[in-house]
Design a protein around this motif. Structure first.
Motif, PDB file in Angstrom:
ATOM      1  N   THR A 272      50.857  57.778  53.345  1.00 49.46           N
ATOM      2  CA  THR A 272      50.595  56.770  52.325  1.00 49.46           C
ATOM      3  C   THR A 272      49.098  56.630  52.085  1.00 49.46           C
ATOM      4  O   THR A 272      48.274  56.952  52.948  1.00 49.46           O
ATOM      5  N   GLU A 273      48.759  56.123  50.894  1.00 49.38           N
ATOM      6  CA  GLU A 273      47.371  55.805  50.555  1.00 49.38           C
ATOM      7  C   GLU A 273      47.368  54.587  49.641  1.00 49.38           C
ATOM      8  O   GLU A 273      48.116  54.527  48.665  1.00 49.38           O
ATOM      9  N   HIS A 274      46.530  53.618  49.967  1.00 48.86           N
ATOM     10  CA  HIS A 274      46.431  52.388  49.173  1.00 48.86           C
ATOM     11  C   HIS A 274      44.978  52.148  48.790  1.00 48.86           C
ATOM     12  O   HIS A 274      44.070  52.255  49.620  1.00 48.86           O
ATOM     13  N   LYS A 275      44.747  51.811  47.511  1.00 47.41           N
ATOM     14  CA  LYS A 275      43.420  51.463  47.020  1.00 47.41           C
ATOM     15  C   LYS A 275      43.517  50.136  46.291  1.00 47.41           C
ATOM     16  O   LYS A 275      44.417  49.932  45.470  1.00 47.41           O
ATOM     17  N   GLY A 276      42.586  49.231  46.591  1.00 42.38           N
ATOM     18  CA  GLY A 276      42.593  47.923  45.956  1.00 42.38           C
ATOM     19  C   GLY A 276      41.226  47.544  45.417  1.00 42.38           C
ATOM     20  O   GLY A 276      40.196  47.812  46.053  1.00 42.38           O
ATOM     21  N   TYR A 277      41.231  46.940  44.230  1.00 40.33           N
ATOM     22  CA  TYR A 277      39.992  46.491  43.587  1.00 40.33           C
ATOM     23  C   TYR A 277      40.235  45.071  43.079  1.00 40.33           C
ATOM     24  O   TYR A 277      41.245  44.809  42.415  1.00 40.33           O
ATOM     25  N   GLN A 278      39.299  44.179  43.370  1.00 43.69           N
ATOM     26  CA  GLN A 278      39.494  42.790  42.974  1.00 43.69           C
ATOM     27  C   GLN A 278      38.145  42.153  42.644  1.00 43.69           C
ATOM     28  O   GLN A 278      37.209  42.208  43.447  1.00 43.69           O
ATOM     29  N   LEU A 279      38.036  41.561  41.465  1.00 48.34           N
ATOM     30  CA  LEU A 279      36.816  40.885  41.032  1.00 48.34           C
ATOM     31  C   LEU A 279      37.175  39.449  40.671  1.00 48.34           C
ATOM     32  O   LEU A 279      38.040  39.208  39.826  1.00 48.34           O
ATOM     33  N   SER A 280      36.501  38.472  41.323  1.00 48.29           N
ATOM     34  CA  SER A 280      36.834  37.065  41.159  1.00 48.29           C
ATOM     35  C   SER A 280      35.618  36.270  40.720  1.00 48.29           C
ATOM     36  O   SER A 280      34.491  36.549  41.134  1.00 48.29           O
ATOM     37  N   TYR A 281      35.877  35.264  39.906  1.00 53.91           N
ATOM     38  CA  TYR A 281      34.827  34.362  39.432  1.00 53.91           C
ATOM     39  C   TYR A 281      35.333  32.934  39.553  1.00 53.91           C
ATOM     40  O   TYR A 281      36.509  32.644  39.289  1.00 53.91           O
TER      41      TYR A 281
END
Length: 707
Positions: free
Chosen positions: A277-286
């Protein structure tokens, strides 16, 4: 109905559900729906908060054990290490977490929560900073699954110091190893943290060729955050995550006879089984904290997940008992083993925002989420010959796409409004949630590529979900609570009748905080108009129907949840912490039908994998330089299916875990853990027609340095 199109960076916005408006960097960085154990008292519904301190007591790397003392939560073990947990709440069922909402830092973390609810990815438990559980009417702000409850996993926060971090290393039986570290800090309104977590094991099961049956997993996390503007009212955070896993796991369980003889045996036909398996996460919060106490927050996210579980699918002879007889006395001609490459890719993305506005005695919250997710299956079968020496030789390589070749997608809009109205000792909590969902399923009918003609089906619908809750402070020590909500789970594209899961959920209870103890008792009942069942290999579903969703009709679930916690002060500075929890659950199907998963169902049958009784007792002894803790967990027997031979076929068991810690220096600690101290052998599940055992006694020792 609608059509939503988002670019790659339009990922999915999840608001920061901070429990209080603080002026520190953590307000934007630490995304929490409860915030602390103390904040549980103010929630108009049942809730639990597991802090970093509590997680450190046993240093568990398995979420099944972390949640083992939480009332109203059920966990069906599978691999013994918690890589693919099966979690349910209040009788929802446990298969692949498909009946609850799972989030990390307020973001939907399932690979495709709308179109493939039984798809499995789970964040690395050992790197979590807190675990939050909400059940009942308070879950109206979160979705799409609101019947059972919400599980929010809180990742590492940026340390509120110039520089701080941790190094944690451990070794244990069956080749267990762990290396975990993070470092970070904040200065002049800027902060960052970087974390790495690697662990693995050779496995506790035994293949005839002596190969490993364990796993390797690496998890990386980076966060960058800053405050700016007048009074630092504006906050911005970027979160990046990556994880990969290789595990030599299988669905091939044992016959009862083989389990009794050798419970940790693995059949030779499963020697090629491996999950990548491979997981990539991107998250931008304001986040923007307004001068009048209001707060606006928004997050965009993208999660990508790919997996290929290469595992034995069919053997000839197909009968498990006949196969076992062959392995006991293999013949020269051998037998065929079909190994399926369950190759799938997932994407989940969207945008969500939340605005909280205090007005006199009201705390109003408005929120919305635009979301897309999709699942792509591109699978094939390879055929091997299992030889007389129990080795396997490839005889026929499959063509990619010839076993499953389809793609499902969903566009969803979710909106909610929630108000808490304080009138002296009474707090009323009411909310409405709106879900509008379009799904599409495209099937290339096992063609080797996707250039040919496909079959396309589309569906859509919307629903409004009300909730009402109340708390009343009877005295300074006693709080009464009650709530009612309409529960919901959307129909997956593979639901032939496209029936939504709907329910009415009621709870009443009380919290008692006196004599330095925290106590809670809650009665609950869920009445389903139509319960969903998701067909997965993990629950023994027919391989040709994997991914299908069935409608079970009316189901009634009721029960009681009890919890109590207190630290007793002893002489000479010693402390005795005690924590007790108990869950009683009664489940009942209210009609006769063929479930498509568990066989023929008759009115009055109990739900499989939902134990009637669960009990946990945690005892500790803490001194200035040492700490000793034990946990005794009891789970009563449960059905594996509704066939006569599978009634109560999941063992009831009592499992004891032990943890010991010694403070070498102010910030250095040596710890020793034993899972399953009494080496209890038990049937954890019977998915795919065979027995999977629970993990045997396992010892580990570790060293931790905080700085």
């Amino acid at each position: 109905m609608h059509k939503l199109s988002l670019s790659l960076l339009s990922v999915a916005v999840v608001s920061t559900f901070s429990a209080a408006a603080e002026t520190t960097l953590n307000t934007i960085e630490r995304v929490s729906i409860i915030g602390s154990a103390q904040a549980v008292n103010d929630i108009p519904g049942s809730a639990s908060y597991i802090s970093q301190q509590e997680l450190d007591v046993f240093s568990y790397t398995d979420i099944s054990r972390v949640l083992g003392s939480t009332p109203g939560v059920y966990v069906q073990e599978e691999d013994g290490y918690g890589l693919r947990p099966n979690i349910g709440m209040r009788g929802t069922g446990t298969g692949r977490n498909d009946k609850i909402t799972v989030m990390e830092d307020g973001v939907l973390i399932a690979p495709a929560p709308y179109v493939a609810p039984a798809a499995y990815y789970f964040p690395t438990t050992g790197r979590l900073e807190a675990v939050e559980i909400i059940k009942g009417s308070s879950s109206v702000k979160y979705g799409p699954r609101t019947t059972g409850g919400v599980l929010n996993l809180v990742s590492r926060s940026i340390p509120q110091a110039d520089l701080a971090g941790r190094i944690d290393a451990a070794l244990g039986e069956d080749g267990f190893r762990k290396l975990h570290g993070f470092v970070g800090g904040e200065r002049e309104n800027l902060g960052a943290v970087i974390e790495g977590y690697h662990y693995g094991a050779d496995g506790f099961k035994d293949l005839p060729n002596g190969a490993d049956t364990g796993f390797e997993k690496t998890d990386l996390l980076a966060k960058f955050a800053g405050r700016f503007g007048a009074n630092n009212a504006h906050k911005l955070q970027l979160k990046l995550s990556y994880a990969d896993e290789t595990s030599d796991e299988t669905y091939a369980g044992l016959t009862d006879a083989d389990y009794r003889t050798s419970p940790y045996r693995r059949y030779a036909a499963s020697q090629k089984d491996v999950m990548d398996t491979e997981h990539k996460g991107y998250q931008l919060s304001y986040q923007y904290d307004l001068a009048n106490g209001a707060k606006f927050s928004t997050t965009v996210y993208l999660n990508e997940f790919s997996r290929n579980w290469y595992k034995a699918n069919q053997v000839s002879p197909a009968n498990l008992a006949a196969y076992s007889a062959f392995e006991a006395n293999p013949t020269a001609e051998g037998i065929n083993v079909s190994v399926r490459a369950n190759n799938r890719d997932y994407e989940s993305k969207g945008i969500q925002a939340e605005y909280t506005l205090p007005i006199a005695a009201h705390q109003l919250t408005f929120g919305g989420r635009f979301h897309q997710d999709e699942e792509s299956r591109f699978q094939w079968d390879d055929v091997y010959r299992l030889q007389q020496d129990l080795s396997m030789t490839l005889t026929s390589a499959g063509v990619p796409g010839t076993q499953d070749n389809r793609e499902a997608s969903a566009d969803a809009i979710a909106l909610f409004v929630h108000d808490e109205w304080t009138m002296g000792n009474l707090v009323l909590s009411g909310g409405l949630r709106y879900e509008d969902i379009d799904t599409k399923n495209e099937n290339w009918n096992r063609a080797p590529d996707r250039a040919g003609v496909s079959t396309v089906s589309k569906a859509g619908g919307s629903i409004v979900l009300p909730s009402l809750g109340a708390t009343y402070r009877l005295t300074d020590a006693v709080v009464l609570l009650a709530g009612v909500q309409k529960g919901f789970a959307p129909a997956a594209p593979a639901n032939a009748e496209q029936k939504e899961e709907e329910s009415i959920n009621v709870e009443v209870g009380a919290r008692f905080n006196f004599a330095q103890s925290r106590n809670e008792v809650i009665l609950f009942q869920s009445g389903y108009d139509n319960m969903h069942g998701n067909c997965a290999a993990s629950i023994g579903c027919n391989p040709d129907n994997i991914g299908d969703q069935y409608n079970f009709g009316e189901v009634k679930v009721s029960g009681i949840e009890l919890s109590s916690q207190r630290d007793f002060a002893l002489q000479n500075g010693f402390k005795l912490p005690v924590k007790v929890s108990y869950t009683y659950t009664d489940s009942e199907f209210r009609s006769d039908f063929n479930s498509g998963i568990w066989g023929e169902v008759s009115r009055g049958d109990k739900m499989p994998y939902v134990p009637q009784n669960q009990f946990s007792l945690q005892l500790g002894l803490e001194g200035e330089l040492f700490a000793l803790h034990s946990r005794i967990s009891y789970v009563s027997a449960a059905h594996a299916s509704l066939a006569a031979q599978d009634l109560n076929a999941i063992d009831g068991r009592t499992v004891v875990d032990l943890s010991a810690k010694y403070q070498l220096a102010e910030k250095q600690q040596l710890y020793f853990n034993v899972d399953n101290l009494l080496d209890k052998t038990y049937v954890a599940n019977r998915g795919n027609g065979g027995i999977q055992p629970g993990k045997p006694r396992t010892l580990s020792v570790g060293y931790r340095l905080d700085f």
